[in-house]
Design a protein around this motif. Structure first.
Motif, mmCIF file in Angstrom:
data_model
loop_
_atom_site.group_PDB
_atom_site.id
_atom_site.type_symbol
_atom_site.label_atom_id
_atom_site.label_comp_id
_atom_site.label_asym_id
_atom_site.label_seq_id
_atom_site.Cartn_x
_atom_site.Cartn_y
_atom_site.Cartn_z
ATOM 1 N N ASN A 186 0.808 -1.229 0.000
ATOM 2 C CA ASN A 186 0.000 0.000 0.000
ATOM 3 C C ASN A 186 0.837 1.273 0.000
ATOM 4 O O ASN A 186 0.571 2.200 -0.794
ATOM 5 N N PRO A 187 1.878 1.406 0.851
ATOM 6 C CA PRO A 187 2.654 2.651 0.832
ATOM 7 C C PRO A 187 3.378 2.882 -0.494
ATOM 8 O O PRO A 187 3.507 4.027 -0.944
ATOM 9 N N VAL A 188 3.863 1.809 -1.130
ATOM 10 C CA VAL A 188 4.556 1.946 -2.413
ATOM 11 C C VAL A 188 3.574 2.340 -3.509
ATOM 12 O O VAL A 188 3.860 3.228 -4.332
ATOM 13 N N VAL A 189 2.410 1.697 -3.538
ATOM 14 C CA VAL A 189 1.412 2.027 -4.560
ATOM 15 C C VAL A 189 1.018 3.494 -4.468
ATOM 16 O O VAL A 189 0.877 4.192 -5.486
ATOM 17 N N GLU A 190 0.869 4.005 -3.239
ATOM 18 C CA GLU A 190 0.515 5.417 -3.057
ATOM 19 C C GLU A 190 1.624 6.344 -3.542
ATOM 20 O O GLU A 190 1.355 7.472 -3.970
ATOM 21 N N ALA A 191 2.873 5.870 -3.500
ATOM 22 C CA ALA A 191 4.013 6.709 -3.878
ATOM 23 C C ALA A 191 4.362 6.615 -5.356
ATOM 24 O O ALA A 191 5.136 7.443 -5.859
ATOM 25 N N LEU A 192 3.820 5.627 -6.064
ATOM 26 C CA LEU A 192 4.142 5.477 -7.487
ATOM 27 C C LEU A 192 3.504 6.586 -8.308
ATOM 28 O O LEU A 192 2.367 6.989 -8.039
ATOM 29 N N PRO A 193 4.175 7.091 -9.330
ATOM 30 C CA PRO A 193 3.560 8.101 -10.197
ATOM 31 C C PRO A 193 2.417 7.497 -11.011
ATOM 32 O O PRO A 193 2.401 6.288 -11.298
ATOM 33 N N ASP A 194 1.471 8.337 -11.387
ATOM 34 C CA ASP A 194 0.302 7.863 -12.125
ATOM 35 C C ASP A 194 0.670 7.229 -13.456
ATOM 36 O O ASP A 194 -0.034 6.329 -13.940
ATOM 37 N N ASP A 195 1.765 7.679 -14.067
ATOM 38 C CA ASP A 195 2.080 7.189 -15.413
ATOM 39 C C ASP A 195 2.692 5.789 -15.420
ATOM 40 O O ASP A 195 3.004 5.253 -16.481
ATOM 41 N N VAL A 196 2.845 5.175 -14.223
ATOM 42 C CA VAL A 196 3.303 3.790 -14.179
ATOM 43 C C VAL A 196 2.259 2.859 -14.795
ATOM 44 O O VAL A 196 2.587 1.832 -15.384
ATOM 45 N N GLY A 197 0.989 3.225 -14.677
ATOM 46 C CA GLY A 197 -0.081 2.405 -15.239
ATOM 47 C C GLY A 197 -0.720 1.518 -14.187
ATOM 48 O O GLY A 197 -0.625 1.767 -12.985
ATOM 49 N N ASP A 198 -1.362 0.444 -14.641
ATOM 50 C CA ASP A 198 -2.078 -0.442 -13.726
ATOM 51 C C ASP A 198 -1.097 -1.196 -12.820
ATOM 52 O O ASP A 198 -0.024 -1.609 -13.256
ATOM 53 N N VAL A 199 -1.508 -1.352 -11.573
ATOM 54 C CA VAL A 199 -0.699 -2.087 -10.596
ATOM 55 C C VAL A 199 -1.513 -3.275 -10.099
ATOM 56 O O VAL A 199 -2.676 -3.136 -9.728
ATOM 57 N N VAL A 200 -0.907 -4.445 -10.102
ATOM 58 C CA VAL A 200 -1.566 -5.689 -9.688
ATOM 59 C C VAL A 200 -0.821 -6.217 -8.464
ATOM 60 O O VAL A 200 0.403 -6.361 -8.487
ATOM 61 N N VAL A 201 -1.567 -6.505 -7.377
ATOM 62 C CA VAL A 201 -0.920 -6.935 -6.130
ATOM 63 C C VAL A 201 -1.583 -8.231 -5.636
ATOM 64 O O VAL A 201 -2.447 -8.197 -4.766
ATOM 65 N N PRO A 202 -1.158 -9.373 -6.157
ATOM 66 C CA PRO A 202 -1.745 -10.640 -5.725
ATOM 67 C C PRO A 202 -1.181 -11.107 -4.384
ATOM 68 O O PRO A 202 -0.123 -10.648 -3.940
ATOM 69 N N ASP A 203 -1.898 -12.023 -3.751
ATOM 70 C CA ASP A 203 -1.400 -12.708 -2.563
ATOM 71 C C ASP A 203 -0.690 -13.992 -2.994
ATOM 72 O O ASP A 203 -1.189 -14.738 -3.837
#
Length: 240
Positions: free
Chosen positions: A19-36
């Motif tokens: 969660n903290p990394v996703v919030e810090a990533l720039p918008d232009d990175v695109g879609d982020v997928v975080v599976p368990d």
């Protein structure tokens, strides 16, 4: 369309680690997928006698709808990411291996087997302190108590048998024969204060991989969680 960014968490966490990394990533990175990963969060238990290949199989099935991805893995997730990148060069465009090894030294292999036995005997409470001591600096544990407590709650809500089976998979993990077949550009990141086996592994990756960038980041084993902005910045820079 940009390839999505898939983030694989370490042992004892789940997708919320990111969660903290996703919030810090720039918008232009695109879609982020975080599976368990198997044995964590909402994922099923790994089978008895599981190997890192079993964890990679499950993630490969999870992301089957994607034709290409960028892949980031921390620790356990870094081992799984290595396997996926080696077996699916068509799938993994860029690979980030963070605070991970290709194979654990003998002392750590024994530690993983002992930890599996400890968790089965005493429960996950017995591994909270070792995990936090490895992951976080003393200052973070003192000053960011809410953030540390969130990680502790995730660990304690986990299935002890899933944790134990994952420890046993780590004890036998060895990707040294695989990494030479990784064709994707690789970023190897490590906390400057991580434990010696992870710092040494970073140097080994740097000497072994054909197309590799190395980034030393602040913090210890969980630099991605303790220092999400520097981690997000170095990943975004690598992807761009």
């Amino acid at each position: 369309m940009k390839a999505p960014l898939v983030l694989l968490h370490p042992l004892g966490a789940d997708h919320r680690f990111w969660n903290p990394v996703v919030e810090a990533l720039p918008d232009d990175v695109g879609d982020v997928v975080v599976p368990d990963l198997l044995g964590h969060g909402s994922a099923p238990l790994p089978p008895q006698g599981a190997t890192i290949d079993d964890f990679a199989d499950a993630i490969e099935a999870d992301i089957a709808r994607h034709s290409q991805i960028h892949l980031v893995g921390v620790s356990l997730g870094g081992l799984v990411a290595q396997v996926l990148a080696a077996r699916r060069p068509d799938l993994v465009k860029r690979l980030v291996v963070a605070d991970a090894v290709a194979v654990y030294p003998d002392a750590m292999r024994a530690m993983w087997r002992n930890r599996a036995a400890t968790v089965r005997r005493e429960g996950l409470e017995a591994v909270v302190e070792p995990m936090e001591a490895l992951w976080f600096s003393e200052a973070f544990r003192r000053d960011a108590t809410d953030a540390v407590e969130r990680v502790r709650r995730i660990l304690l809500a986990s299935d002890p048998e899933g944790y134990a089976r994952t420890c046993e998979a780590l004890a036998i993990a060895d990707t040294t024969a695989l990494v030479g077949s990784v064709t994707a550009p690789v970023l190897v990141a490590c906390g400057k204060d991580d434990a010696p086996p992870f710092r040494q592994a970073t140097q080994w990756f740097a000497a072994t991989l054909p197309a590799v960038t190395v980034a030393w980041l602040p913090g210890g084993h969980a630099t991605a969680y303790e220092h999400p902005k520097p981690f997000a910045d170095v990943v975004a820079g690598f992807l761009s």
